[in-house]
Motif scaffolding. Sequence first.
Motif, PDB file in Angstrom:
ATOM      1  N   PRO A 185     -12.817  -6.240  -6.407  1.00  0.00           N
ATOM      2  CA  PRO A 185     -12.027  -6.135  -5.175  1.00  0.00           C
ATOM      3  C   PRO A 185     -11.688  -4.679  -4.865  1.00  0.00           C
ATOM      4  N   LEU A 186     -11.876  -4.305  -3.609  1.00  0.00           N
ATOM      5  CA  LEU A 186     -11.505  -2.974  -3.129  1.00  0.00           C
ATOM      6  C   LEU A 186     -10.392  -3.168  -2.102  1.00  0.00           C
ATOM      7  N   PRO A 187      -9.128  -3.014  -2.505  1.00  0.00           N
ATOM      8  CA  PRO A 187      -8.017  -3.253  -1.571  1.00  0.00           C
ATOM      9  C   PRO A 187      -7.725  -2.042  -0.697  1.00  0.00           C
ATOM     10  N   LEU A 188      -7.421  -2.320   0.574  1.00  0.00           N
ATOM     11  CA  LEU A 188      -7.051  -1.285   1.535  1.00  0.00           C
ATOM     12  C   LEU A 188      -5.794  -1.741   2.261  1.00  0.00           C
ATOM     13  N   SER A 189      -5.022  -0.793   2.769  1.00  0.00           N
ATOM     14  CA  SER A 189      -3.875  -1.157   3.603  1.00  0.00           C
ATOM     15  C   SER A 189      -3.555  -0.024   4.564  1.00  0.00           C
ATOM     16  N   GLY A 190      -2.877  -0.393   5.646  1.00  0.00           N
ATOM     17  CA  GLY A 190      -2.493   0.593   6.650  1.00  0.00           C
ATOM     18  C   GLY A 190      -1.250   0.125   7.391  1.00  0.00           C
ATOM     19  N   LYS A 191      -0.570   1.041   8.058  1.00  0.00           N
ATOM     20  CA  LYS A 191       0.642   0.699   8.809  1.00  0.00           C
ATOM     21  C   LYS A 191       0.316  -0.026  10.109  1.00  0.00           C
ATOM     22  N   SER A 192      -0.922   0.048  10.551  1.00  0.00           N
ATOM     23  CA  SER A 192      -1.343  -0.607  11.796  1.00  0.00           C
ATOM     24  C   SER A 192      -2.809  -1.004  11.630  1.00  0.00           C
ATOM     25  N   SER A 233      -0.410   3.229  -1.432  1.00  0.00           N
ATOM     26  CA  SER A 233       0.727   2.457  -0.932  1.00  0.00           C
ATOM     27  C   SER A 233       0.222   1.142  -0.348  1.00  0.00           C
ATOM     28  N   ALA A 234       1.067   0.130  -0.376  1.00  0.00           N
ATOM     29  CA  ALA A 234       0.715  -1.168   0.206  1.00  0.00           C
ATOM     30  C   ALA A 234       1.484  -1.338   1.516  1.00  0.00           C
ATOM     31  N   PHE A 235       0.763  -1.294   2.624  1.00  0.00           N
ATOM     32  CA  PHE A 235       1.366  -1.466   3.942  1.00  0.00           C
ATOM     33  C   PHE A 235       1.094  -2.879   4.454  1.00  0.00           C
ATOM     34  N   ASP A 236       1.635  -3.199   5.622  1.00  0.00           N
ATOM     35  CA  ASP A 236       1.561  -4.567   6.148  1.00  0.00           C
ATOM     36  C   ASP A 236       0.163  -5.016   6.556  1.00  0.00           C
ATOM     37  N   HIS A 237      -0.664  -4.127   7.041  1.00  0.00           N
ATOM     38  CA  HIS A 237      -2.019  -4.492   7.458  1.00  0.00           C
ATOM     39  C   HIS A 237      -2.943  -4.240   6.279  1.00  0.00           C
ATOM     40  N   THR A 276       0.532  -8.998   6.176  1.00  0.00           N
ATOM     41  CA  THR A 276       1.512  -9.672   5.334  1.00  0.00           C
ATOM     42  C   THR A 276       2.457 -10.479   6.212  1.00  0.00           C
ATOM     43  N   ARG A 277       2.994 -11.520   5.633  1.00  0.00           N
ATOM     44  CA  ARG A 277       3.981 -12.347   6.328  1.00  0.00           C
ATOM     45  C   ARG A 277       5.271 -12.327   5.530  1.00  0.00           C
ATOM     46  N   THR A 278       6.364 -12.465   6.233  1.00  0.00           N
ATOM     47  CA  THR A 278       7.641 -12.526   5.552  1.00  0.00           C
ATOM     48  C   THR A 278       7.888 -13.957   5.115  1.00  0.00           C
TER      49      THR A 278
END
Length: 148
Positions: free
Chosen positions: A20-27, A62-66, A99-101
Amino acid sequence: PAPVEPADGAPSGSEPGVVPLPLSGKSPEALRDQAERLLLTLSEGPGSRPLDLGYSLATTRSAFDHRAVVLATDHADAVRALTAIAAGAPDAAAVVGRTRTGRHAILFSGQGSQRLGMGRGLYGRFPVFAGALDEVVDGLDAELPGQV
């Protein structure tokens, strides 16, 4: 039996079939930008091990919402899936979401599949186990009506 790791703690040397290659971004745009940057990194060093790349992405970013994850079996898979993410297109080796709350649950699967009926035996023999399992099932029924 489980594989035995060397005494020095080093991995046994076998590579996993899928990394797995995880990615994340603020948008969504930031997520696509990260995929583009990762593509540049892969094009500069096609000899890099996917396992090392996946480890670095999972432990240093860092782990962001997107978020997105590429399930790479080799360099070509990673490039194809990252290209799709960067373009906002779907790919069979990539999952993109947000991500969901809400409340979270963790399921530690594994212990019990070695012997058919093991959970049923534990349930019938140990009332504490049965009670805990009933509580979990009731909680799942409440959170996922009609799905379990």
